[in-house]
Write an enzyme that holds these catalytic residues in place. Structure first.
Site: not given
Ligand code: SF4
Length: 337
Positions: A90, A107, A114, A152-153, A182, A206-207, A281, A324
């Site tokens: 995406e 990922c 996610c 992805g990371e 990111s 961070l989250h 979301n 994502c």
């Protein structure tokens, strides 16, 4: 699978020097039609390169093709992008000339909230495929900012992402601080990002301010505590002069309490950074909920009052299955007709 280095080697083998290679790559990444500046191209390029050019450009444009386009009401559009082997990733056209790209198919970090993390890593996206997402978007509209926040990371595909960043920041005509790497916080990324010729801005996921909760939410992220993560971010911010973007996906009842607000103030007040708070979301497949917008606004306001620069953001494409990995997951669920 084509990398930018392979492309450079192929052009060199045809007799191109560095300036010729730059000129061809510039045409591709800036999505200029071959007819645009044709005379200049023809004048400057060796004959073998000129002859190979139409087929080469077709090949490059074929690296990332548009499968679906889902416009949102906020000026964003979510693109499902086909890769040559049939995999999909995406990209998101963001408001204000931004583009979010994917660096992996799937990922390995497995963040609990996610969709991309659900099935693990399927394959890496090559440097040329990353740049091809930008070239594809530029055939739709202007792109002045590229954020590596799609599937992805980026730290897990570091060489390819750095190669793409270098090309985008040179021949791609994108300002270095408008390239945003990111990451959940991989020490290898901190070492490498500041050493390259194009130093991108940095966003850190961070989250939560609680180490144990972060480990639970981001099970295969490197074992940095939130404080270690912020300290590494602060060093990078001081080195580059760009503020760090701390990302916080706001999950109802998980990381939206007063204890987290105290933790954020303790961690981030006085740091060279901004907290991007993005209400989650919700999707039926995952057990997390989106907090009410008023509550999110109140949290952002209270953090502001306590000295933490906080921006409340909606995830772009919210109304088009935003978030994502959701579009890809849905396309895989939808039986072919
Ligand atoms: Fe990977 Fe990012 Fe999804 Fe986490 S949120 S699983 S790092 S793609």
């Amino acid at each position: 699978m084509l990398a930018i280095a392979d492309l450079r080697r192929r052009l060199t083998a045809l007799g191109a020097n560095d300036a010729h290679v730059g000129r061809v790559l510039r045409h591709w990444v800036q999505a200029r039609p071959l007819t645009d500046g044709r005379r200049k191209l023809e004048h400057y390029l060796p004959q073998a390169v000129r002859e190979a050019l139409p087929a080469l450009m077709d090949e490059l444009h074929g690296l990332a093709t548009l499968v679906e386009r889902h416009p949102g009401e906020d000026g964003s559009a979510r693109l499902l992008v086909g890769l040559k082997d049939g995999q999909t990733v995406e990209s998101v056209l963001l408001p204000r000339d931004g583009l979010c790209v994917s660096s992996q198919v799937g990922c390995a970090v497995g963040c609990r909230f996610c969709m991309t993390g659900k099935d693990g890593l399927l394959r890496q996206v090559t440097s040329a495929e990353i740049v091809a997402q930008v070239a594809l978007a530029r055939r739709e509209r202007v792109v002045k900012k590229v954020v590596f926040m799609g599937m992805g990371e980026p730290s897990h595909n570091l060489e390819a992402v750095l190669e793409a960043i270098e090309l985008l920041g040179t021949e791609g005509n994108i300002g270095h601080k408008n390239l945003v790497f990111s990451t959940v916080g991989d020490p290898r990324a901190f070492e490498r990002l500041g050493a390259g010729p194009v130093k991108p801005a940095l966003a850190l996921s961070l989250h939560t301010t609680k180490a144990a909760l972060r480990q639970e939410l981001l099970p295969r992220a490197p074992r940095l505590t939130p404080r270690e993560l912020v300290e590494a971010g602060e060093r990078y911010a001081r080195q580059t002069g760009y503020p760090i973007q701390y990302q916080w996906t706001l999950l109802e009842g998980v990381n939206d309490g007063d204890d987290e607000l105290d933790g954020i103030v303790d961690l981030l007040r006085g740091r060279y950074g901004v907290l991007n708070m993005i209400p989650y979301n919700s999707v039926p497949e995952l057990p997390f909920q989106r907090p009410a917008w008023d509550k999110a606004r109140d949290i952002a306001r209270r953090l502001h009052q306590r000295g933490v620069l906080t921006k409340l953001r909606d995830s772009a494409g919210q109304d088009v299955d935003g978030g994502c990995g959701q579009l890809r997951a849905r396309s895989l669920d939808t039986p072919a007709t």
